[in-house]
Design a protein around this motif. Structure first.
Motif, PDB file in Angstrom:
ATOM      1  N   SER A 171      -6.742  10.291 -11.845  1.00  0.00           N
ATOM      2  CA  SER A 171      -7.917   9.792 -11.106  1.00  0.00           C
ATOM      3  C   SER A 171      -8.702  10.890 -10.423  1.00  0.00           C
ATOM      4  N   LYS A 212     -15.619   1.716   4.117  1.00  0.00           N
ATOM      5  CA  LYS A 212     -15.128   2.762   5.024  1.00  0.00           C
ATOM      6  C   LYS A 212     -14.743   4.063   4.310  1.00  0.00           C
ATOM      7  N   ARG A 264       0.921  14.021   0.040  1.00  0.00           N
ATOM      8  CA  ARG A 264       1.587  13.398   1.193  1.00  0.00           C
ATOM      9  C   ARG A 264       3.105  13.344   1.006  1.00  0.00           C
ATOM     10  N   ARG A 271      -2.881  13.229 -16.366  1.00  0.00           N
ATOM     11  CA  ARG A 271      -3.674  12.610 -17.445  1.00  0.00           C
ATOM     12  C   ARG A 271      -5.092  12.375 -16.936  1.00  0.00           C
ATOM     13  N   SER A 326     -12.522  11.160  -3.539  1.00  0.00           N
ATOM     14  CA  SER A 326     -11.771  11.304  -2.291  1.00  0.00           C
ATOM     15  C   SER A 326     -10.542  10.405  -2.355  1.00  0.00           C
ATOM     16  N   GLY A 327      -9.371  11.007  -2.347  1.00  0.00           N
ATOM     17  CA  GLY A 327      -8.137  10.218  -2.418  1.00  0.00           C
ATOM     18  C   GLY A 327      -8.108   9.302  -3.634  1.00  0.00           C
ATOM     19  N   GLY A 328      -8.781   9.693  -4.699  1.00  0.00           N
ATOM     20  CA  GLY A 328      -8.799   8.895  -5.936  1.00  0.00           C
ATOM     21  C   GLY A 328      -9.912   7.877  -5.995  1.00  0.00           C
ATOM     22  N   LYS A 376       0.845  -1.188   0.000  1.00  0.00           N
ATOM     23  CA  LYS A 376       0.000   0.000   0.000  1.00  0.00           C
ATOM     24  C   LYS A 376       0.880   1.238   0.000  1.00  0.00           C
ATOM     25  N   LYS A 380     -16.695  12.117   6.437  1.00  0.00           N
ATOM     26  CA  LYS A 380     -15.664  12.509   7.408  1.00  0.00           C
ATOM     27  C   LYS A 380     -16.298  13.461   8.432  1.00  0.00           C
TER      28      LYS A 380
HETATM   29  C1  MCA Z   1      -8.670   5.406   3.024  1.00  0.00           C
HETATM   30  N1  MCA Z   1      -9.616   6.078   3.701  1.00  0.00           N
HETATM   31  C2  MCA Z   1     -10.158   6.984   2.907  1.00  0.00           C
HETATM   32  C3  MCA Z   1      -9.528   6.833   1.667  1.00  0.00           C
HETATM   33  N2  MCA Z   1      -8.616   5.855   1.764  1.00  0.00           N
HETATM   34  N3  MCA Z   1     -11.136   7.881   3.118  1.00  0.00           N
HETATM   35  C4  MCA Z   1     -11.480   8.657   2.097  1.00  0.00           C
HETATM   36  N4  MCA Z   1     -10.922   8.565   0.870  1.00  0.00           N
HETATM   37  C5  MCA Z   1      -9.940   7.660   0.626  1.00  0.00           C
HETATM   38  N5  MCA Z   1      -9.378   7.551  -0.591  1.00  0.00           N
HETATM   39  C6  MCA Z   1     -10.031   5.947   5.098  1.00  0.00           C
HETATM   40  C7  MCA Z   1      -9.479   4.759   5.801  1.00  0.00           C
HETATM   41  O1  MCA Z   1     -10.479   3.756   5.822  1.00  0.00           O
HETATM   42  C8  MCA Z   1      -9.156   5.288   7.179  1.00  0.00           C
HETATM   43  O2  MCA Z   1     -10.264   5.247   8.004  1.00  0.00           O
HETATM   44  C9  MCA Z   1      -8.874   6.745   6.967  1.00  0.00           C
HETATM   45  O3  MCA Z   1      -9.514   7.074   5.754  1.00  0.00           O
HETATM   46  C10 MCA Z   1      -7.437   7.135   6.867  1.00  0.00           C
HETATM   47  O4  MCA Z   1      -6.719   6.123   6.278  1.00  0.00           O
HETATM   48  P1  MCA Z   1      -5.236   6.352   5.757  1.00  0.00           P
HETATM   49  O5  MCA Z   1      -4.367   5.341   6.417  1.00  0.00           O
HETATM   50  O6  MCA Z   1      -4.815   7.770   5.824  1.00  0.00           O
HETATM   51  O7  MCA Z   1      -5.475   6.049   4.282  1.00  0.00           O
HETATM   52  P2  MCA Z   1      -4.593   5.197   3.415  1.00  0.00           P
HETATM   53  O8  MCA Z   1      -4.794   3.760   3.725  1.00  0.00           O
HETATM   54  O9  MCA Z   1      -3.226   5.766   3.495  1.00  0.00           O
HETATM   55  O10 MCA Z   1      -5.244   5.440   1.990  1.00  0.00           O
HETATM   56  C11 MCA Z   1      -5.176   6.652   1.346  1.00  0.00           C
HETATM   57  C12 MCA Z   1      -4.763   6.435  -0.112  1.00  0.00           C
HETATM   58  C13 MCA Z   1      -5.730   5.383  -0.705  1.00  0.00           C
HETATM   59  C14 MCA Z   1      -3.336   5.909  -0.158  1.00  0.00           C
HETATM   60  C15 MCA Z   1      -4.847   7.749  -0.823  1.00  0.00           C
HETATM   61  O11 MCA Z   1      -7.043   5.834  -0.558  1.00  0.00           O
HETATM   62  C16 MCA Z   1      -5.406   5.058  -2.101  1.00  0.00           C
HETATM   63  O12 MCA Z   1      -4.554   4.221  -2.381  1.00  0.00           O
HETATM   64  N6  MCA Z   1      -6.075   5.705  -3.074  1.00  0.00           N
HETATM   65  C17 MCA Z   1      -5.917   5.400  -4.481  1.00  0.00           C
HETATM   66  C18 MCA Z   1      -7.237   5.089  -5.095  1.00  0.00           C
HETATM   67  C19 MCA Z   1      -7.111   4.691  -6.578  1.00  0.00           C
HETATM   68  O13 MCA Z   1      -6.306   3.838  -6.940  1.00  0.00           O
HETATM   69  N7  MCA Z   1      -7.915   5.288  -7.444  1.00  0.00           N
HETATM   70  C20 MCA Z   1      -7.904   5.011  -8.840  1.00  0.00           C
HETATM   71  C21 MCA Z   1      -9.286   4.621  -9.309  1.00  0.00           C
HETATM   72  P3  MCA Z   1     -10.134   5.006   9.568  1.00  0.00           P
HETATM   73  O14 MCA Z   1      -8.862   5.626  10.023  1.00  0.00           O
HETATM   74  O15 MCA Z   1     -11.337   5.693  10.108  1.00  0.00           O
HETATM   75  O16 MCA Z   1     -10.146   3.523   9.693  1.00  0.00           O
HETATM   76  S1  MCA Z   1      -9.275   4.404 -11.105  1.00  0.00           S
HETATM   77  C22 MCA Z   1      -9.779   5.937 -11.666  1.00  0.00           C
HETATM   78  O17 MCA Z   1     -10.117   6.783 -10.899  1.00  0.00           O
HETATM   79  C23 MCA Z   1      -9.749   6.345 -13.083  1.00  0.00           C
HETATM   80  C24 MCA Z   1     -10.122   5.412 -14.102  1.00  0.00           C
HETATM   81  C25 MCA Z   1      -8.421   7.004 -13.411  1.00  0.00           C
HETATM   82  O18 MCA Z   1      -8.434   8.010 -14.134  1.00  0.00           O
HETATM   83  O19 MCA Z   1      -7.397   6.520 -12.898  1.00  0.00           O
END
Ligand code: MCA
Ligand code: AMP
Length: 509
Positions: free
Chosen positions: A277, A468, A255, A299, A404-406, A230, A473
């Protein structure tokens, strides 16, 4: 007939001993390993009764085996259906019911709940994990490392990825072998990937970005990945000297900028930083350039279309724009209501056409029809314009969507869940600026008369039903929602009222 996509990967494969990936726990996988182990997994899929065209639903943590399972599905002629690991059983029930998979692959921790769901829709559930007797990896370990790939043509389905709908339920975007092949081919050329590249892969592999943009590009270039379970900003900074490229969502870059170790020196071997994204703030672009000397290449894509536009590799990478249509992609700006093409600099609906664009939503011909123009252009739901230099700008969304965060979150889904709770009269879910996630999900709730329902009670009530990352939030209570004369909730007013809810100075952040 050959196996369209896998044959292309195979034809571009470097020597079998070359590194495909190194994981954060020190495991290495060569291209030769990839060929042998995806073959073994493909045999195991066939033994479990998977036939060409069958859906294989997969909800597993990121690992080399998870990536190999994707390749095994391609080779076995199955349709890969990846699912976010955050999805609850309630969410999975819908996907299984809709896609009717033959096989569901999951992690041991979730097998009990998933097995029950799978049985209800006639699917078999199996764990991927190699340690468990009877797991898919265990069965694969006894198979031959040679496999005769099942014949698949360019138009055969390679994958179904679910994308939430602005109304109603999620829709399965059907992606063919050629949708994926054409896009990866173009990106390899446009972004100049070669077998010398080493990509830091810290994205999840259940969505387009980490699965197709990152993984397919690496496979098609015969390049290597540093495969991180991750995203961890500190680790990524430490890996930079060993890599040549990074792909991430804007939250990654926000970050990383908070890390003292992010310097020009640390980024000296990197040739390309890609963001997508979600919109990358111009200030992030600027700050990145100052710190590292690199202009992030932004992109634009969608689950339904793969990548549509990109800032140039040479030329100017303009902050706040998503660059030019990729080779082979036709992009126009049209009147959202009539579809009439608009002039340069006018804002309208972004519509796209090309070999990258999906063939439709799984078993939803009406919804598919509604999102295409008669001449074959796909209506993206994104509002944009093309400036006089040809750069595409995304200026808003015609769809009610929060990123949110992608991750995409559809307010309608949350509003339906919250409105159904005791003590809630109605709700409106909005996204407002968030320093880390780009947009922060916010629920604006009107209590029923005499209700004392609290934010914690609302969050607890939806916990078992909604992933989740979609959870608000913040929950704020109001006496009534602002409505226009037609009775429609004015989300713009709400977004304006709460625009500083997550600002750095606010205690809410
Ligand atoms: C985790 N949490 C989030 C998110 N991710 N809340 C909102 N938005 C998010 N994106 C929650 C967790 O459950 C946790 O809740 C709290 O927020 C904080 O977690 P944290 O440890 O800070 O988060 P993380 O595990 O570090 O994750 C953040 C992240 C992740 C690294 C940005 O969300 C991520 O990898 N995002 C990438 C998404 C992606 O691949 N998108 C592409 C889609 P609690 O603490 O309460 O348990 S494809 C797309 O969109 C198109 C086609 C394109 O153009 O690419
Ligand atoms: P998804 O549902 O994951 O396919 O998300 C696709 C949506 O993400 C698009 O329709 C856009 O609204 C958004 N998106 C992707 N890339 C960008 C970008 N670079 N800038 C702004 N929005 C983006």
């Amino acid at each position: 007939m050959s196996n369209h996509l896998f044959d292309i990967f195979r034809s571009r494969m470097p020597k079998p001993g070359r590194l495909l990936m190194r994981t954060d726990d020190g495991r290495v996988l060569t291209y030769g390993d990839m060929l042998a182990r995806s073959a073994q997994l493909a045999h195991a899929l066939l033994q479990l009764g998977v036939e060409p065209g069958d859906r294989v639903a997969v909800q597993v943590e990121k690992s080399p085996e998870a990536m190999l399972l994707y390749l095994a599905c391609l080779r076995a002629g199955a349709v890969f259906l990846p699912l976010n690991t955050a999805y609850t059983l309630a969410e999975l029930a819908y996907f299984f019911g809709d896609a009717e998979p033959r096989l569901v692959v999951c992690d041991p921790a979730r097998v009990a709940g998933i097995d029950a769901l799978a049985q209800k829709c006639g699917a078999l559930a199996v764990t991927l994990d190699g340690k468990g007797e009877g797991s898919l990896a265990d069965q694969a370990s006894r198979q031959s490392p040679d496999f005769h790939d099942v014949a698949r043509g360019p138009d055969d389905l390679a994958a179904i990825l679910y994308t939430s709908g602005t109304t109603g339920r999620s829709k399965g975007a059907m992606l063919s072998h050629e949708n994926l092949a054409s896009n990866a081919r173009v990106l390899v050329d446009y972004w100049r990937f070669t077998s010398d590249d080493v990509l830091i892969h810290a994205l999840p592999i259940f969505h387009t970005h980490g699965l197709f943009v990152a993984t397919n590009v690496i496979l098609m270039a015969g390049a290597s990945m540093l495969f991180e379970q991750k995203f961890d900003a500190g680790r990524v900074v430490a890996l930079l000297p060993d890599a040549t490229a990074l792909m991430g969502v804007p939250t990654f870059y926000v970050r990383l900028l908070q890390q003292d170790g992010l310097t020009r020196e640390a980024a000296r071997n990197i040739r390309l930083f890609v963001s997508g994204s979600a919109p990358l703030l111009a200030e992030t672009h600027r700050a990145w350039r100052e710190r590292t000397g690199h202009a992030i290449l932004e992109r634009y894509g969608m689950t339904e279309t793969n990548m549509n536009t990109s800032n140039p590799y040479d030329g100017e990478r303009r902050a706040g724009t998503v660059g030019f249509p990729l080779p082979g992609v036709s992009l126009r700006i049209a009147d959202p209501d009539t579809g009439r093409p608009l002039a340069q600099s006018e804002v309208g609906m972004i519509e796209v056409k090309g070999p990258n664009v999906f063939s439709g939503y799984w078993r939803m011909p009406e919804k598919t029809k509604a999102e295409f123009r008669a001449d074959g252009f796909f209506i993206t739901g994104d509002l944009g314009m093309i400036d006089p230099d040809g750069y595409v700008h995304i200026v808003g969304r015609g769809k009610d969507l929060i990123i949110s965060g992608g991750y995409n979150i559809y307010p309608k889904e949350l509003e339906s869940e919250i409105d159904a709770l005791d003590g809630v009269l109605e709700s409106a879910v909005i996204g407002v600026a968030h320093p880390d996630f780009g947009e922060g999900v916010t629920a604006v709730v009107v209590r029923s008369p005499a209700s004392t329902v609290t934010a914690a009670e609302i969050l607890n009530a939806i916990a078992a039903r909604v992933a989740k990352y979609k959870h608000p939030k913040r929950v704020v209570f109001v006496d009534e929602l602002p409505r226009n004369t037609m009775g429609k909730v004015q989300k713009n007013l709400l977004r304006d009222t709460y625009k500083d809810l997550f600002s750095i100075s606010s205690p809410a952040s």
